[in-house]
Design a protein around this motif. Structure first.
Motif, PDB file in Angstrom:
ATOM      1  N   ARG A 194       0.827  -1.210   0.000  1.00 13.04           N
ATOM      2  CA  ARG A 194       0.000   0.000   0.000  1.00 13.04           C
ATOM      3  C   ARG A 194       0.859   1.258   0.000  1.00 13.04           C
ATOM      4  O   ARG A 194       0.553   2.228  -0.704  1.00 13.04           O
ATOM      5  CB  ARG A 194      -0.939  -0.004   1.219  1.00 13.04           C
ATOM      6  N   TYR A 195       1.922   1.257   0.795  1.00  6.94           N
ATOM      7  CA  TYR A 195       2.796   2.438   0.829  1.00  6.94           C
ATOM      8  C   TYR A 195       3.523   2.629  -0.498  1.00  6.94           C
ATOM      9  O   TYR A 195       3.667   3.758  -0.994  1.00  6.94           O
ATOM     10  CB  TYR A 195       3.793   2.337   1.989  1.00  6.94           C
ATOM     11  N   GLU A 204       2.462   1.651  -3.386  1.00  7.38           N
ATOM     12  CA  GLU A 204       1.474   1.997  -4.415  1.00  7.38           C
ATOM     13  C   GLU A 204       1.093   3.463  -4.336  1.00  7.38           C
ATOM     14  O   GLU A 204       0.908   4.126  -5.351  1.00  7.38           O
ATOM     15  CB  GLU A 204       0.240   1.106  -4.223  1.00  7.38           C
ATOM     16  N   THR A 205       0.958   3.987  -3.105  1.00  7.62           N
ATOM     17  CA  THR A 205       0.552   5.384  -2.934  1.00  7.62           C
ATOM     18  C   THR A 205       1.742   6.338  -2.884  1.00  7.62           C
ATOM     19  O   THR A 205       1.559   7.554  -2.930  1.00  7.62           O
ATOM     20  CB  THR A 205      -0.249   5.546  -1.638  1.00  7.62           C
ATOM     21  N   ARG A 206       2.952   5.761  -2.769  1.00  6.60           N
ATOM     22  CA  ARG A 206       4.186   6.544  -2.676  1.00  6.60           C
ATOM     23  C   ARG A 206       4.217   7.463  -1.456  1.00  6.60           C
ATOM     24  O   ARG A 206       4.884   8.488  -1.438  1.00  6.60           O
ATOM     25  CB  ARG A 206       4.393   7.377  -3.956  1.00  6.60           C
ATOM     26  N   ARG A 207       3.475   7.066  -0.426  1.00  8.65           N
ATOM     27  CA  ARG A 207       3.516   7.807   0.832  1.00  8.65           C
ATOM     28  C   ARG A 207       4.700   7.327   1.659  1.00  8.65           C
ATOM     29  O   ARG A 207       5.143   6.191   1.538  1.00  8.65           O
ATOM     30  CB  ARG A 207       2.220   7.586   1.621  1.00  8.65           C
TER      31      ARG A 207
END
Length: 299
Positions: free
Chosen positions: A103-104, A106-109
């Motif tokens: 998830r991180y 994918e979102t580049r957060r």
């Protein structure tokens, strides 16, 4: 005694779904606040209890929250749990490390505890910090295999109708061909029954349709085993409640999740209502196509 104030402490792994849970609770009429400073938690609770408004309150916090110390939060929660005018619930939103990393990425957060390192380093560091809260929580929700919509549905099912001190029961159906439900407490496999899918007149129908219900009522083994399952649940549910368990998810599975499991779930929910419980029903795969190739596995 006046009505008890319901307060929920919502925490968990960053990226697991805490914000989603809080948003749904707000939609359900809860007052919500996120990243609330821990040092102000006791004063907030005192102020809420001093007022007349008993709107349920959800307070979100995680490793980014100012003054975040799990041991302190557990101590505060223990002291608040002793109050007669307060019903305290602790919800922990979890997710496995691999899915959180995905998830991180994918979102580049950036993970809040990564501090220049990889997302996985931050995830592992946060898990170590949060472990005391995870052990303490009344309710653990693992979102590793849940979409955002499925998490929203789960929160609605458990908090839309629940009253103080009431056991919240979800009775659901699902198809084994599409995976096991990750949050079920009790799972019953109904694939020992004849499958209506192989009857051309019933294939496009579901367990909510009368021709299917008649077929299953006549199926060898249904009625006697239904009675056994019903009686088992009527014995277990009060025992769960006596042990302080607030949420029970009972799931019925069949191959595709459209016929046998649906009918059984509906029958069980009806039987529980007749005995004073207030279950919520959910049918995960009811909208799936009967002709889907995954349905054509061995019954």
């Amino acid at each position: 005694m006046s009505e008890r104030q319901k307060i929920m402490l919502v925490t968990g792994m960053s990226g697991a779904g805490k914000t989603t849970s809080l948003r749904v609770l707000e939609d359900l009429g809860w007052e919500t606040v996120d990243n609330f400073p821990i040092r102000l938690l006791r004063p907030l609770v005192r102020e809420v209890l001093a007022g007349q408004d008993r709107t349920p309150l959800a307070i979100g916090f995680d490793s980014r929250t100012r003054g975040f110390t799990p041991a302190t939060i557990v101590d505060i929660a223990k002291s608040l749990s002793d109050r007669d005018d307060l019903e305290l619930i602790t919800q922990f939103i979890d997710c496995n490390n691999t899915e959180l990393e995905r998830r991180y990425n994918e979102t580049r957060r950036r993970h809040p505890l990564a501090r220049g390192r990889t997302a996985m380093d931050g995830i592992r560091a946060e898990r170590d910090v949060l472990e005391p809260l995870r052990r303490w929580a009344d309710m653990l929700i693992d979102t590793s295999e849940l979409s955002a919509n499925e998490l929203q549905q789960f929160v609605r099912q458990n908090f839309e109708t629940q009253e103080a001190g009431e056991l919240s029961i979800t009775v659901s159906s699902f198809g084994f061909a599409r995976g096991m439900p990750p949050l079920a407490d009790l799972v019953f496999d109904m694939r020992f029954l004849d499958n209506p899918h192989w009857d051309g007149d019933l294939r496009e129908l579901t367990g909510l349709d009368e021709p299917v219900t008649q077929f299953l009522r006549r199926t060898d083994g249904f009625e006697e085993n239904f009675v056994r399952i019903r009686d088992l649940l009527l014995d277990l549910l009060p025992r769960y409640q006596a042990q302080g368990k607030s949420y029970v998810h009972i799931a019925f599975g069949c191959t595709g999740g459209r016929h046998r499991s649906v009918y059984t779930a509906e029958r069980i929910a009806h039987a529980l209502r007749e005995n004073g419980f207030k279950p919520t029903t959910a049918h995960r795969n009811l909208a799936s196509r009967a002709a889907d190739a995954v349905e054509l596995q061995t019954a």
